[in-house]
Structures are given as structure tokens and as C-alpha cells.
Design a protein around this motif. Structure first.
Motif, PDB file in Angstrom:
ATOM      1  N   LEU A 240       0.780  -1.218   0.096  1.00 47.45           N
ATOM      2  CA  LEU A 240       0.055   0.120   0.047  1.00 47.45           C
ATOM      3  C   LEU A 240       0.818   1.278   0.096  1.00 47.45           C
ATOM      4  O   LEU A 240       0.678   2.227  -0.749  1.00 47.45           O
ATOM      5  CB  LEU A 240      -1.071  -0.227   1.390  1.00 47.45           C
ATOM      6  CG  LEU A 240      -2.104  -1.173   1.352  1.00 47.45           C
ATOM      7  CD1 LEU A 240      -2.756  -1.019   2.312  1.00 47.45           C
ATOM      8  CD2 LEU A 240      -2.874  -0.839  -0.035  1.00 47.45           C
ATOM      9  N   GLY A 241       2.001   1.210   0.706  1.00 50.70           N
ATOM     10  CA  GLY A 241       2.738   2.487   0.630  1.00 50.70           C
ATOM     11  C   GLY A 241       3.497   2.707  -0.559  1.00 50.70           C
ATOM     12  O   GLY A 241       3.597   3.759  -1.070  1.00 50.70           O
ATOM     13  N   SER A 242       4.095   1.586  -1.133  1.00 55.08           N
ATOM     14  CA  SER A 242       4.609   1.948  -2.365  1.00 55.08           C
ATOM     15  C   SER A 242       3.752   2.316  -3.795  1.00 55.08           C
ATOM     16  O   SER A 242       3.932   2.834  -4.392  1.00 55.08           O
ATOM     17  CB  SER A 242       5.572   0.640  -2.770  1.00 55.08           C
ATOM     18  OG  SER A 242       4.539  -0.552  -2.975  1.00 55.08           O
ATOM     19  N   LEU A 243       2.453   1.806  -3.395  1.00 52.37           N
ATOM     20  CA  LEU A 243       1.524   2.049  -4.472  1.00 52.37           C
ATOM     21  C   LEU A 243       1.071   3.482  -4.403  1.00 52.37           C
ATOM     22  O   LEU A 243       0.930   4.282  -5.184  1.00 52.37           O
ATOM     23  CB  LEU A 243       0.198   1.031  -4.350  1.00 52.37           C
ATOM     24  CG  LEU A 243      -0.946   1.235  -5.208  1.00 52.37           C
ATOM     25  CD1 LEU A 243      -0.344   0.627  -6.680  1.00 52.37           C
ATOM     26  CD2 LEU A 243      -2.102   0.488  -4.942  1.00 52.37           C
ATOM     27  N   GLY A 244       1.163   3.954  -3.186  1.00 52.05           N
ATOM     28  CA  GLY A 244       0.653   5.459  -2.719  1.00 52.05           C
ATOM     29  C   GLY A 244       2.035   6.254  -3.338  1.00 52.05           C
ATOM     30  O   GLY A 244       1.514   7.453  -3.889  1.00 52.05           O
ATOM     31  N   PHE A 245       3.391   5.969  -3.159  1.00 51.10           N
ATOM     32  CA  PHE A 245       4.262   6.621  -3.689  1.00 51.10           C
ATOM     33  C   PHE A 245       4.223   6.529  -5.230  1.00 51.10           C
ATOM     34  O   PHE A 245       4.328   7.758  -5.738  1.00 51.10           O
ATOM     35  CB  PHE A 245       5.555   5.981  -3.292  1.00 51.10           C
ATOM     36  CG  PHE A 245       6.158   6.699  -2.095  1.00 51.10           C
ATOM     37  CD1 PHE A 245       7.342   7.377  -2.210  1.00 51.10           C
ATOM     38  CD2 PHE A 245       5.716   6.264  -0.829  1.00 51.10           C
ATOM     39  CE1 PHE A 245       7.656   8.054  -0.736  1.00 51.10           C
ATOM     40  CE2 PHE A 245       6.270   6.652   0.482  1.00 51.10           C
ATOM     41  CZ  PHE A 245       7.179   7.655   0.230  1.00 51.10           C
ATOM     42  N   LEU A 246       3.889   5.583  -5.914  1.00 54.03           N
ATOM     43  CA  LEU A 246       3.993   5.374  -7.357  1.00 54.03           C
ATOM     44  C   LEU A 246       2.512   6.497  -7.969  1.00 54.03           C
ATOM     45  O   LEU A 246       2.754   7.190  -8.792  1.00 54.03           O
ATOM     46  CB  LEU A 246       3.684   4.152  -7.710  1.00 54.03           C
ATOM     47  CG  LEU A 246       3.771   3.929  -9.280  1.00 54.03           C
ATOM     48  CD1 LEU A 246       5.153   4.061  -9.788  1.00 54.03           C
ATOM     49  CD2 LEU A 246       3.478   2.164  -9.398  1.00 54.03           C
ATOM     50  N   LEU A 247       1.459   6.410  -7.340  1.00 51.73           N
ATOM     51  CA  LEU A 247       0.455   6.974  -7.524  1.00 51.73           C
ATOM     52  C   LEU A 247       0.772   8.577  -7.490  1.00 51.73           C
ATOM     53  O   LEU A 247       0.265   9.504  -8.270  1.00 51.73           O
ATOM     54  CB  LEU A 247      -0.787   6.551  -6.813  1.00 51.73           C
ATOM     55  CG  LEU A 247      -1.499   5.535  -7.090  1.00 51.73           C
ATOM     56  CD1 LEU A 247      -2.729   5.188  -6.664  1.00 51.73           C
ATOM     57  CD2 LEU A 247      -1.844   5.496  -8.852  1.00 51.73           C
TER      58      LEU A 247
ATOM     59  N   SER B 240       1.874  13.464 -10.329  1.00 49.45           N
ATOM     60  CA  SER B 240       2.837  14.775 -10.451  1.00 49.45           C
ATOM     61  C   SER B 240       3.285  14.822 -11.882  1.00 49.45           C
ATOM     62  O   SER B 240       3.463  15.917 -12.458  1.00 49.45           O
ATOM     63  CB  SER B 240       4.223  14.929  -9.496  1.00 49.45           C
ATOM     64  OG  SER B 240       4.788  13.772 -10.090  1.00 49.45           O
ATOM     65  N   TYR B 241       3.447  13.531 -12.817  1.00 51.51           N
ATOM     66  CA  TYR B 241       3.617  13.579 -14.063  1.00 51.51           C
ATOM     67  C   TYR B 241       2.786  14.496 -14.882  1.00 51.51           C
ATOM     68  O   TYR B 241       2.636  15.113 -15.902  1.00 51.51           O
ATOM     69  CB  TYR B 241       4.349  12.196 -14.581  1.00 51.51           C
ATOM     70  CG  TYR B 241       4.399  12.064 -16.006  1.00 51.51           C
ATOM     71  CD1 TYR B 241       5.560  12.829 -16.535  1.00 51.51           C
ATOM     72  CD2 TYR B 241       3.606  11.510 -16.763  1.00 51.51           C
ATOM     73  CE1 TYR B 241       5.987  12.586 -17.859  1.00 51.51           C
ATOM     74  CE2 TYR B 241       3.901  11.389 -17.893  1.00 51.51           C
ATOM     75  CZ  TYR B 241       5.046  12.042 -18.579  1.00 51.51           C
ATOM     76  OH  TYR B 241       5.281  11.934 -19.903  1.00 51.51           O
ATOM     77  N   PHE B 242       1.356  13.753 -14.603  1.00 46.79           N
ATOM     78  CA  PHE B 242       0.103  13.936 -15.447  1.00 46.79           C
ATOM     79  C   PHE B 242      -0.189  15.294 -14.995  1.00 46.79           C
ATOM     80  O   PHE B 242      -1.129  16.010 -15.944  1.00 46.79           O
ATOM     81  CB  PHE B 242      -0.833  12.930 -15.333  1.00 46.79           C
ATOM     82  CG  PHE B 242      -0.450  11.637 -16.219  1.00 46.79           C
ATOM     83  CD1 PHE B 242      -0.179  11.720 -17.479  1.00 46.79           C
ATOM     84  CD2 PHE B 242      -0.555  10.359 -15.085  1.00 46.79           C
ATOM     85  CE1 PHE B 242       0.178  10.460 -18.206  1.00 46.79           C
ATOM     86  CE2 PHE B 242      -0.163   9.186 -15.836  1.00 46.79           C
ATOM     87  CZ  PHE B 242       0.245   9.345 -17.446  1.00 46.79           C
TER      88      PHE B 242
ATOM     89  N   LEU C 290      -4.453  12.066  -8.984  1.00 50.49           N
ATOM     90  CA  LEU C 290      -4.923  10.705  -8.691  1.00 50.49           C
ATOM     91  C   LEU C 290      -5.242   9.860  -7.408  1.00 50.49           C
ATOM     92  O   LEU C 290      -6.087   9.162  -7.110  1.00 50.49           O
ATOM     93  CB  LEU C 290      -3.762   9.717  -9.303  1.00 50.49           C
ATOM     94  CG  LEU C 290      -3.470   9.781 -10.959  1.00 50.49           C
ATOM     95  CD1 LEU C 290      -2.177   8.942 -11.345  1.00 50.49           C
ATOM     96  CD2 LEU C 290      -4.798   9.508 -11.559  1.00 50.49           C
ATOM     97  N   ILE C 291      -4.467  10.755  -6.492  1.00 50.73           N
ATOM     98  CA  ILE C 291      -4.753  10.607  -4.974  1.00 50.73           C
ATOM     99  C   ILE C 291      -5.332  11.788  -4.460  1.00 50.73           C
ATOM    100  O   ILE C 291      -4.516  12.944  -4.742  1.00 50.73           O
ATOM    101  CB  ILE C 291      -3.459  10.103  -4.404  1.00 50.73           C
ATOM    102  CG1 ILE C 291      -3.082   8.867  -4.628  1.00 50.73           C
ATOM    103  CG2 ILE C 291      -4.178   9.868  -2.835  1.00 50.73           C
ATOM    104  CD1 ILE C 291      -1.808   8.049  -4.012  1.00 50.73           C
ATOM    105  N   SER C 292      -6.436  11.957  -3.789  1.00 50.61           N
ATOM    106  CA  SER C 292      -7.048  13.084  -3.536  1.00 50.61           C
ATOM    107  C   SER C 292      -6.326  13.819  -2.153  1.00 50.61           C
ATOM    108  O   SER C 292      -6.492  15.030  -2.034  1.00 50.61           O
ATOM    109  CB  SER C 292      -8.734  13.094  -3.056  1.00 50.61           C
ATOM    110  OG  SER C 292      -8.695  12.059  -1.894  1.00 50.61           O
ATOM    111  N   LEU C 293      -5.673  13.237  -1.623  1.00 48.58           N
ATOM    112  CA  LEU C 293      -4.785  13.586  -0.397  1.00 48.58           C
ATOM    113  C   LEU C 293      -3.878  14.728  -0.610  1.00 48.58           C
ATOM    114  O   LEU C 293      -3.452  15.795   0.110  1.00 48.58           O
ATOM    115  CB  LEU C 293      -4.305  12.538   0.371  1.00 48.58           C
ATOM    116  CG  LEU C 293      -5.128  11.466   0.970  1.00 48.58           C
ATOM    117  CD1 LEU C 293      -4.652  10.427   1.545  1.00 48.58           C
ATOM    118  CD2 LEU C 293      -6.244  11.901   2.143  1.00 48.58           C
TER     119      LEU C 293
END
Length: 184
Positions: A30-37, A42-44, A48-51
Motif C-alpha cells: 500500500l505504501g509503495s502504491l501510494g508513492f507510485l500514484l 505529478s507527471y500528469f 490521482l490521489i485526493s490527499l
């Protein structure tokens, strides 16, 4: 879980299917998925994450680093999930006084040596040895000393047994196998 009779003692070993491994694999995933998202958002330039608003994180260099950490975390998480699903380290210890044979079986990683199996005679066992290292990170391991083969650990090195538990386990093993106990 153990099974014991007058002549046979079978001790099951859990291996990598421990609750702590499940927890770490979930947390890491979950942590690594959060980092990746966050890195990809930031690229797009879209959330993608509302936080985290994507405007606060610049893609170069923060977004790239977060994507890298996310991908690395996913690899480590997949490694943990694979060891859990393959049940690496699990198996059994079988002591058979009637036949005079000790069998130690463990599951390893997939490949040619997936099944790790040792078989030897009880009369080849010299002693049950307790290795104790106290300090900041105490270590108490139970070994079976075999003539010509060296020492085979009977407990995991990460198993935090109390001195009473390791002594009791050593005494039970030595009594069942009728061998002496050595402490180092």
C-alpha cells in the motif's frame, strides 16, 4: 503444532507464513502504491490521489524519486508475497526412535532445490546445543550437533524464545533423543 507419541515426535515449522510477514507485505504494497500514484499524478498534473494536490509536487526531481521508490517497494512487496505463497522455510522435524532416524524437511524457493530434506541416524547425533548471545539484540538458537555433518538449527534465528522456553525445548529434545545438552 506438534505430534508426539512414545517413539515418534513430529514438529511442524511455520516458515514464512507468519502474521508479521502478511502485515509487512500489505503495508509495503500500500505504501509503495501510494508513492507510485503520487509520482505519476505529478507527471500528469492530475490528482490521482485526493490527499495530495499534484501542483505541490514537481515531477523533476520529486516525482521521479517517488516513482522510483514506489516501483522498488512494489518489487520488495512482490518478493514478500512470493515467499508467503511458496511457504518458504516451512516443513517438519521428525524424530523416530523406533526406526532410529531423524528427518528434517523444509520448503525452499522454487527451482532444483525446492525440497530440502535431511535424513540421518539418531546415533549420529552428538548433542543438542544451545547458543545464547545476550545484549541489545539477544539471540537464542537451538542446534542439533551431528557427527560429520556439522550443526543443524532446530529453531529459527529470528524466533525470540525466552531462556525458559529454549531450555525447555532443549531438555525435551535431548530427553527424547537421549543425548546430552551443551550450552555456548
Amino acid at each position: 503444532m506438534n505430534w508426539r507419541s512414545e517413539h515418534i515426535w513430529i514438529e511442524l515449522i511455520t516458515g514464512s507464513r507468519k502474521i508479521s510477514n502478511f502485515c509487512w507485505a500489505c503495508i509495503l504494497f500500500l505504501g509503495s502504491l501510494g508513492f507510485l500514484l503520487v509520482g505519476t499524478s505529478s507527471y500528469f498534473g492530475r490528482n490521482l490521489i485526493s490527499l495530495f494536490p499534484s501542483q505541490q509536487i514537481v515531477f523533476f526531481p520529486q516525482g521521479i524519486v517517488m516513482c522510483f521508490y514506489g516501483i522498488a517497494g512494489l518489487f520488495i512487496s512482490s518478493y514478500l508475497w512470493c515467499t508467503i505463497s511458496w511457504s518458504v522455510g516451512s516443513g517438519y522435524d521428525k524424530f523416530d526412535r523406533k526406526e532410529g532416524i531423524v528427518c528434517i524437511f523444509r520448503w525452499g524457493f522454487p527451482g532444483r532445490n525446492r525440497r530440502i530434506f535431511f535424513r540421518f541416524r539418531i546415533r549420529d547425533i552428538r548433542s543438542i546445543r544451545i547458543e545464547v548471545k545476550e545484549g541489545l539484540f539477544p539471540r537464542r538458537v537451538l542446534y542439533m550437533e551431528i557427527g560429520g555433518r556439522g550443526d543443524i538449527p532446530l529453531t529459527r534465528t529470528d524466533e525470540n524464545l525466552t531462556p525458559r522456553e529454549i531450555e525447555q525445548k532443549a531438555a525435551e529434545s535431548a530427553y527424547f533423543l537421549r543425548v546430552p545438552i551443551e550450552v555456548f
